[in-house]
Design an enzyme around this catalytic site. Structure first.
Site, mmCIF file in Angstrom:
data_model
loop_
_atom_site.group_PDB
_atom_site.id
_atom_site.type_symbol
_atom_site.label_atom_id
_atom_site.label_comp_id
_atom_site.label_asym_id
_atom_site.label_seq_id
_atom_site.Cartn_x
_atom_site.Cartn_y
_atom_site.Cartn_z
ATOM 1 N N ASN A 62 0.939 -0.947 -0.081
ATOM 2 C CA ASN A 62 0.020 -0.034 -0.221
ATOM 3 C C ASN A 62 0.944 1.386 -0.039
ATOM 4 O O ASN A 62 1.771 1.417 0.625
ATOM 5 C CB ASN A 62 -0.938 -0.034 1.160
ATOM 6 C CG ASN A 62 -0.539 -0.526 2.424
ATOM 7 O OD1 ASN A 62 0.501 -1.117 2.657
ATOM 8 N ND2 ASN A 62 -0.994 0.374 3.429
ATOM 9 N N GLU A 64 0.328 5.314 0.634
ATOM 10 C CA GLU A 64 -0.511 6.288 0.990
ATOM 11 C C GLU A 64 -0.179 7.602 0.465
ATOM 12 O O GLU A 64 0.933 7.789 0.007
ATOM 13 C CB GLU A 64 -0.903 6.182 2.542
ATOM 14 C CG GLU A 64 -1.174 4.864 2.969
ATOM 15 C CD GLU A 64 -1.349 4.712 4.471
ATOM 16 O OE1 GLU A 64 -1.087 5.646 5.115
ATOM 17 O OE2 GLU A 64 -1.990 3.643 4.882
ATOM 18 N N CYS A 73 -4.236 0.658 -2.374
ATOM 19 C CA CYS A 73 -3.924 -0.556 -1.603
ATOM 20 C C CYS A 73 -2.887 -1.512 -2.105
ATOM 21 O O CYS A 73 -2.551 -1.479 -3.386
ATOM 22 C CB CYS A 73 -5.180 -1.407 -1.494
ATOM 23 S SG CYS A 73 -6.306 -0.699 -0.604
ATOM 24 N N GLU A 75 -2.847 -4.829 -3.156
ATOM 25 C CA GLU A 75 -3.703 -5.689 -3.928
ATOM 26 C C GLU A 75 -3.520 -5.056 -5.166
ATOM 27 O O GLU A 75 -3.392 -5.564 -6.367
ATOM 28 C CB GLU A 75 -4.791 -6.162 -3.507
ATOM 29 C CG GLU A 75 -4.940 -7.026 -2.233
ATOM 30 C CD GLU A 75 -5.169 -6.136 -1.073
ATOM 31 O OE1 GLU A 75 -4.747 -4.891 -0.794
ATOM 32 O OE2 GLU A 75 -5.703 -6.526 -0.291
ATOM 33 N N CYS A 112 -10.012 -5.102 0.453
ATOM 34 C CA CYS A 112 -11.195 -4.637 0.634
ATOM 35 C C CYS A 112 -12.031 -4.391 -0.446
ATOM 36 O O CYS A 112 -11.530 -5.221 -1.580
ATOM 37 C CB CYS A 112 -10.566 -2.949 0.874
ATOM 38 S SG CYS A 112 -10.138 -2.301 -0.708
ATOM 39 N N CYS A 115 -10.438 -3.599 -3.951
ATOM 40 C CA CYS A 115 -9.588 -4.452 -4.384
ATOM 41 C C CYS A 115 -10.097 -5.751 -5.063
ATOM 42 O O CYS A 115 -9.748 -6.294 -5.963
ATOM 43 C CB CYS A 115 -8.683 -4.788 -3.276
ATOM 44 S SG CYS A 115 -7.458 -3.451 -3.136
HETATM 45 N N1 THU Z 1 -5.141 -1.395 2.621
HETATM 46 C C1 THU Z 1 -4.713 -2.276 1.564
HETATM 47 O O1 THU Z 1 -3.531 -2.101 1.154
HETATM 48 N N2 THU Z 1 -5.283 -3.388 1.043
HETATM 49 C C2 THU Z 1 -6.566 -3.569 1.639
HETATM 50 O O2 THU Z 1 -7.246 -4.575 1.052
HETATM 51 C C3 THU Z 1 -7.300 -3.014 2.708
HETATM 52 C C4 THU Z 1 -6.330 -1.660 3.084
HETATM 53 C C5 THU Z 1 -4.394 -0.169 3.006
HETATM 54 C C6 THU Z 1 -4.933 0.816 2.472
HETATM 55 C C7 THU Z 1 -4.487 1.967 3.430
HETATM 56 O O3 THU Z 1 -3.086 2.117 2.965
HETATM 57 C C8 THU Z 1 -4.324 0.944 4.881
HETATM 58 O O4 THU Z 1 -4.360 -0.166 4.602
HETATM 59 C C9 THU Z 1 -5.445 1.512 5.888
HETATM 60 O O5 THU Z 1 -6.518 1.280 5.349
#
Ligand code: THU
Length: 160
Positions: A62, A64, A73, A75, A112, A115
């Site tokens: 991920n 940000e 994210c 994935e 999520c 994704c």
């Molecule tokens: N996140 C992911 O990388 N994958 C997911 O399927 C759920 C959330 C990341 C997004 C964000 O940077 C952090 O986790 C908190 O939500």
């Protein structure tokens, strides 16, 4: 009115050691990838490793952003990298692990909704299922035989 009951079959493994060797290696790769996450806002690091049919492994984590929705994210970072580098090579497995810098994540962390939607696009495109495995930092691992098991009533190109 007719009720519509939707069922998904998932497998739950008590530890990664119960998984086939190749998936254990992929989980290790995902855990390494996870450390490259850029997660200063959530302190939640996610790593993904994607095994392609040509045996290449594509990673993601991920990333940000101060403008929160601009982040991505793990994935989707991985699946878009796979699609960009090997547009015609099917994806066999997607392996995901997450950890928090604030507390121990011992329960499996599923991808999520956004994704799942991104992953199913490629599953539909390649017309073959991809296995999805996900876990926290330690503990149980959940396996889905297909992204569709994680996304009932899928919206795909057949809806358009
Ligand atoms: N996140 C992911 O990388 N994958 C997911 O399927 C759920 C959330 C990341 C997004 C964000 O940077 C952090 O986790 C908190 O939500």
């Amino acid at each position: 009115m007719k009720p519509l009951t939707i069922t998904s079959r998932l497998e739950v493994y008590d530890t990664p050691e119960e998984l086939p060797e190749d998936v254990q290696r992929l989980m290790e790769t995902a855990a390494e990838a996870r450390e490259a996450a850029y997660a200063p806002y959530s302190s939640f690091k996610v790593g993904a490793a994607i095994l392609l049919e040509n045996k290449e492994v594509i990673i993601g984590s991920n990333q940000e952003n101060a403008s929160y929705p601009s982040g991505l994210c793990a994935e989707r970072t991985a699946v878009y990298a796979a699609g960009a580098k090997y547009p015609d090579v099917p994806i066999l497995k997607v392996v995901i692990t997450a950890r928090s810098m604030r507390h121990q994540v011992v329960s499996p962390v599923p991808p999520c909704g956004a994704c799942r939607q991104a992953l199913v696009e490629y599953e539909v495109k390649q017309d073959s299922p991809m296995e999805v495995y996900f876990m926290g930092e330690t503990g149980k691992v959940v396996k889905a035989d297909s992204v569709k098991d994680l996304l009932p009533l899928v919206f795909d190109n057949s809806c358009l």
